[in-house]
Design a protein around this motif. Structure first.
Motif, PDB file in Angstrom:
ATOM      1  N   TYR B 267       0.611  -1.281  -0.181  1.00 55.83           N
ATOM      2  CA  TYR B 267      -0.145  -0.151   0.180  1.00 55.83           C
ATOM      3  C   TYR B 267       0.133   1.307  -0.138  1.00 55.83           C
ATOM      4  CZ  TYR B 267      -4.149   3.498   1.400  1.00 55.83           C
ATOM      5  OH  TYR B 267      -4.779   4.142   1.132  1.00 55.83           O
ATOM      6  N   GLU B 271       0.825   3.968  -2.864  1.00 52.74           N
ATOM      7  CA  GLU B 271       0.692   5.850  -1.742  1.00 52.74           C
ATOM      8  C   GLU B 271       2.006   6.475  -2.615  1.00 52.74           C
ATOM      9  OE1 GLU B 271       1.055   5.642   2.441  1.00 52.74           O
ATOM     10  OE2 GLU B 271      -0.991   6.504   2.434  1.00 52.74           O
ATOM     11  N   GLU B 320      -3.220   3.702  10.328  1.00 51.08           N
ATOM     12  CA  GLU B 320      -2.624   5.015   8.363  1.00 51.08           C
ATOM     13  C   GLU B 320      -0.686   5.267   8.959  1.00 51.08           C
ATOM     14  OE1 GLU B 320      -4.963   8.523   9.922  1.00 51.08           O
ATOM     15  OE2 GLU B 320      -6.503   7.603   9.217  1.00 51.08           O
ATOM     16  N   ASN B 323       0.075   1.104   7.195  1.00 48.99           N
ATOM     17  CA  ASN B 323      -1.259   0.746   6.612  1.00 48.99           C
ATOM     18  C   ASN B 323      -1.068  -0.132   6.706  1.00 48.99           C
ATOM     19  OD1 ASN B 323      -0.849   2.945   4.976  1.00 48.99           O
ATOM     20  ND2 ASN B 323       0.999   2.501   4.390  1.00 48.99           N
ATOM     21  N   GLU B 337     -10.826   8.066   7.768  1.00 48.88           N
ATOM     22  CA  GLU B 337     -11.616   7.375   6.268  1.00 48.88           C
ATOM     23  C   GLU B 337     -10.461   6.725   6.073  1.00 48.88           C
ATOM     24  OE1 GLU B 337     -11.588  11.251   4.159  1.00 48.88           O
ATOM     25  OE2 GLU B 337     -13.617  11.976   5.408  1.00 48.88           O
ATOM     26  N   LYS B 338      -9.436   6.969   5.951  1.00 51.67           N
ATOM     27  CA  LYS B 338      -7.912   5.792   5.462  1.00 51.67           C
ATOM     28  C   LYS B 338      -8.502   4.219   5.297  1.00 51.67           C
ATOM     29  CE  LYS B 338      -3.367   5.635   4.785  1.00 51.67           C
ATOM     30  NZ  LYS B 338      -1.643   5.412   5.121  1.00 51.67           N
ATOM     31  N   THR B 341      -9.901   1.507   3.480  1.00 52.60           N
ATOM     32  CA  THR B 341      -9.541   1.552   2.574  1.00 52.60           C
ATOM     33  C   THR B 341      -8.289   0.678   2.686  1.00 52.60           C
ATOM     34  OG1 THR B 341      -7.690   3.295   2.603  1.00 52.60           O
ATOM     35  CG2 THR B 341      -9.940   4.506   2.048  1.00 52.60           C
TER      36      THR B 341
END
Lengths: 288, 380
Positions: B267, B271, B320, B323, B337-338, B341
Motif C-alpha cells: 500500500y 501511495e 494510518e 498501513n 476514512e483511510k 481503504t
C-alpha cells in the motif's frame, strides 16, 4: 621483595588489564559457546542441558554443512586471489611513489569511514536493473534491455573484494615499503632488467606481506555474513549465514554454537599453519 | 497509578489466593521500605515505583505515532517514561530476550500468533488483568481468541493490528486478470524466471508452496510436493528478500515483477505512485500482531500503557502510519476514512475472510521445517 622479583611481576601487572579484557570478552564467551555446543535443542521451551555429541556429529558428517563450508572456503580463496592480483600493483605504486604517500594512504583508508553495509548496498545502485551501469549502457545504445548482474556468486565475490582490498594493499605496502630500493638497483647493475629485478628481488622479499594480507582477507572473507545476504541470490550463502539461521531463525543455539566453533577451528588451523611457517609478526606489522 | 492502588491490588491478589501470606507480607514490607525509607533496597520490592517501561517495536512511522499519541500522554499521566527501542526481526528479538535478564524487556510489538506461542513456550508470558485495559472491549474478539487458544486461562498480550502476505506484482508486466487467473502459482511460472522474488521466511515459503500444490496450509498432507514447489520457486527466483525495505526496493526498481508482499508495504508503494498491484489469492496468508508483555515486567504499569496504545486515536494513527488495519472492531469504533481503504481490512469485525496460521500446527513443525528450508534454499 627483591628487585628481580618485582621486575618479573611488572610485565604481568601491565598486561593484566588487557589479559582481563581478553579473558572476559573472548575466552569466557567462547567457553559458553563450547558448553552450548554439547546441549540439545528442545522442540519447544528451554534447551536440554547435558553432554551430547549430536550437534557435533551432525556438523561433521552432514553433506550439507560440508558443502557450504567448502563453498565458503572457495569464495574466500577466490576473493583472496583477486585481492592479491588487484592489491599488489596498488601497494607497490604507493610504496614506490615519490609524491605524498600519506595522502594516498588516507585515500586508501577513506572507505573505512563509510559503513560496510552502505558500501555493500551501493552495488545495488551500480549493478541493478535501473542502476548506473545498466542506465549508462542503455543510454549509449550498447544494450536494449538491462543486463541481470546482481544477486549471484559473482556479486558476492565482488562485494567481498570491495570490502577487503584495502586490508591486502596495506599489508603488501608495509612489506614493499620496508625493502631497501638499493637492492633493486644492485640487481639492475648486475644486468637484470627491471622486471627480472622485481621478480627475483622485490617479489620474494614482499611475500610475507602478501601472505599476511592473504591470511587476513581469507579469514575475514570466509566469516562474512552481510555480503552474501545483501548481494547473493536464494542459493548463495556462506557458513556464517548458517550460524545466523541456526541461532536466530531456528533458535537452535546448540547447533549454531557447534557450527560457529567448526568455522573457528577451520580458520584457526589456517592461522596456526601461517604462524608455523611465517610467524605472526608480519601480520601485526601490517595491521600496525 | 498511585501507590494506594498498588497496595489494594496486592491485597486483592492475596485475597484471591494468588499470593501466599508470607510473600504478601514480604512485599508490603519491601514496598514500605522502598517508599518510606527510599533506600537502595527499593529495587527488591515488587511493588516499588516504576520509573520506566521499555517498548520494542518496528520503528519508523509506527514509533512516531506511538510516541505522539500513547507514550507522551502516558508519561504525562503517570510520570513513567517509555523507552522506545526498535528491532530488526522477531526471531532476532526473541534471541535477545532469551539472553536477557528478567525485566530488561517489557512490551514488544510481536508478529503473528506463532510468536505468542513461542514466548509462552519459553515461559516468557505474564498474566494481564484485562480490567486494567478497558480499551480491550473495542478489540475484535476474533483476534483475541487466537491468543486464548494458546493460553486459555490468561492473556499476556493484546492484539494490535493485522494484515496479509499476499501477491504483489508490477502492473506494467503482469495484468490484474493474469494475476487472478494464476493466483499463487504465478510464483512458480517459468515465464517470469529471474523476475520472481520471495520472502526468506520459511513459513511463508511453505505456506505459498502449499497453495501452489493445492493443499491447505494448515493441514499439509504431501510435504514432498511442498518442498518440490519451494525448490521450483527457488530456482526461478532472483532474490529472497529479508526486510520490508528490501521488498519495496526490489519492486520499485523493477528488479522483480512478482513476489509475496506485506499488504501495508505494498500500500505504501502504491501511495508513492508505483503501479504495483496487490492480490490476496484464496488462502492468502493472514496474520496479526500483538503487544506482548514479557515476564519480569512491571505488569500494572504495562497494562496502563497498553490501554493508552489501544485507545482509538493511537490505534488509528498507527494504522494510518503503517498501513495495517488496527485490531479495533470497525463495528464498534469509527476508524476514520483511510483505515477502511487499507488492504486486508475487514469491516465485519469477524475476520472470517482471512486465513490465519494454526499456531499449534506450525510451531509443532517449526524445528523440522525451518531446518529443512535452510537446506532446500541452498540447493539441497
Amino acid at each position: 621483595m627483591s628487585i628481580e622479583a618485582r621486575e618479573a611481576r611488572q610485565p604481568w601487572i601491565l598486561l593484566s588489564p588487557a589479559l582481563s579484557a581478553v579473558t572476559m570478552l573472548l575466552f569466557v564467551p567462547l567457553m559458553f559457546i563450547v558448553v552450548y555446543s554439547f546441549w540439545l535443542r528442545s522442540a519447544v521451551g528451554p534447551d536440554t542441558v547435558g553432554f551430547y555429541l549430536d550437534n557435533w556429529q551432525r556438523v561433521l558428517t552432514d553433506d550439507f554443512y560440508r558443502y557450504i563450508l567448502l563453498n565458503t572456503l572457495k569464495i574466500a580463496a577466490i576473493t583472496t586471489i583477486l585481492c592479491a592480483v588487484l592489491g599488489y600493483p596498488a601497494a607497490y605504486f604507493i610504496a614506490r611513489a615519490r609524491g605524498n604517500k600519506v595522502l594516498m594512504l588516507v585515500l586508501l583508508m577513506l572507505p573505512f569511514w563509510i559503513s560496510y553495509i552502505i558500501r555493500t548496498m551501493s552495488w545495488i545502485n551500480i549493478l541493478g536493473s535501473s542502476g548506473a551501469l545498466n542506465s549508462l549502457l542503455m543510454t549509449m545504445g550498447v544494450i536494449s534491455e538491462p543486463i541481470r548482474m546482481l544477486y549471484n556468486e559473482g556479486t558476492v565475490i565482488l562485494g567481498l573484494v570491495h570490502f577487503l582490498l584495502p586490508f591486502m594493499i596495506l599489508n603488501i605496502y608495509v612489506s614493499v615499503d620496508g625493502i631497501d630500493t638499493s637492492l633493486e638497483d644492485a640487481a639492475n647493475s648486475l644486468g637484470a632488467t627491471r622486471w627480472q629485478a622485481f621478480l627475483q628481488v622485490t617479489l620474494p622479499l614482499s611475500l610475507p606481506g602478501l601472505a599476511a594480507g592473504g591470511l587476513l582477507v581469507f579469514v575475514l572473507g570466509a566469516s562474512s555474513y552481510i555480503t552474501p545476504l545483501i548481494l547473493g541470490g536464494p542459493r548463495d550463502a556462506m557458513f556464517a549465514n548458517l550460524v545466523f539461521e541456526a541461532i536466530i531463525t531456528q533458535l537452535n543455539w546448540p547447533l549454531g554454537s557447534a557450527l560457529s566453533l567448526l568455522l573457528l577451528i577451520v580458520l584457526g588451523s589456517l592461522v596456526l599453519v601461517y604462524n608455523r611457517f611465517l610467524g605472526m609478526s608480519q601480520l601485526t606489522r601490517g595491521l600496525g | 497509578m498511585d501507590n494506594t492502588k498498588r497496595y489494594e491490588r496486592l491485597l486483592e491478589r492475596y485475597r484471591n489466593g494468588d499470593l501466599d501470606r508470607r510473600t504478601f507480607l514480604g512485599l508490603i514490607g519491601a514496598a514500605g521500605l522502598a517508599y518510606g525509607v527510599q533506600t537502595p533496597f527499593a529495587g527488591m520490592a515488587r511493588a516499588q515505583e516504576v520509573s520506566q517501561v521499555r517498548f520494542d517495536g518496528w520503528g519508523g512511522v509506527v514509533s512516531e505515532a506511538f510516541r505522539r499519541y500513547a507514550f507522551d500522554p502516558y508519561t504525562e499521566a503517570t510520570g513513567i517514561d517509555v523507552v522506545d527501542a526498535t528491532f530488526a526481526g522477531a526471531d532476532e528479538y526473541l534471541a535477545q530476550v532469551r539472553a536477557s535478564q528478567e525485566g530488561e524487556y517489557n512490551i514488544a510489538h510481536l508478529s503473528g500468533v506463532f510468536d505468542y506461542a513461542r514466548y509462552v513456550n519459553f515461559g516468557l508470558d505474564v498474566e494481564l488483568n484485562l480490567a486494567n485495559i478497558p480499551n480491550m472491549e473495542l478489540v475484535m474478539d476474533a483476534l483475541t481468541n487466537a491468543y486464548r487458544g494458546i493460553t486459555p486461562d490468561h492473556l499476556s498480550a493484546v492484539p494490535y493490528n493485522y494484515g496479509t502476505t499476499g501477491l504483489a506484482y508490477n502492473r506494467a508486466h503482469i495484468s490484474d486478470e493474469e494475476m487472478r487467473e494464476k493466483g499463487a502459482s504465478i510464483l512458480i511460472d517459468p515465464a517470469y524466471e529471474g523476475r520472481i522474488g520471495g520472502w526468506s521466511d520459511w513459513r511463508t515459503r511453505i505456506w505459498y508452496a502449499a497453495l501452489q500444490t493445492g493443499q491447505s496450509p494448515n493441514n499439509i498432507e504431501d510435504m514432498e510436493a511442498v518442498w518440490d514447489a519451494v525448490r521450483e520457486h527457488r530456482d526461478l527466483a532472483l532474490k529472497y528478500w529479508a526486510s520490508g525495505a528490501e521488498l519495496m526496493s526490489l519492486l520499485a526498481e523493477e528488479e522483480i515483477y512478482v513476489t509475496e508482499g506485506w499488504s501495508g508495504r505494498i500500500y505504501a508503494l502504491q501511495e508513492q505512485g508505483h503501479d504495483i498491484g496487490y492480490y490476496d489469492p484464496p488462502g492468502s496468508f493472514g496474520w496479526q500482531e500483538c503487544l506482548f508483555v514479557i515476564k519480569g515486567s512491571p505488569v500494572e504499569a504495562c497494562e496502563e500503557l497498553l490501554n493508552f496504545m489501544l485507545a482509538p486515536e493511537t490505534s488509528i494513527a498507527v494504522a494510518e502510519g503503517q498501513n495495517y488495519p488496527p485490531a479495533l472492531d470497525g463495528t464498534k469504533v469509527d476508524l476514520g476514512e483511510k483505515v477502511p481503504t487499507l488492504p486486508a481490512y475487514d469491516p465485519t469485525g469477524t475476520l472470517e475472510a482471512l486465513t490465519f496460521a494454526d499456531p499449534e500446527y506450525w510451531n509443532g513443525n517449526e524445528a523440522e521445517w525451518s531446518e529443512e528450508f535452510a537446506r532446500v534454499q541452498r540447493g539441497f
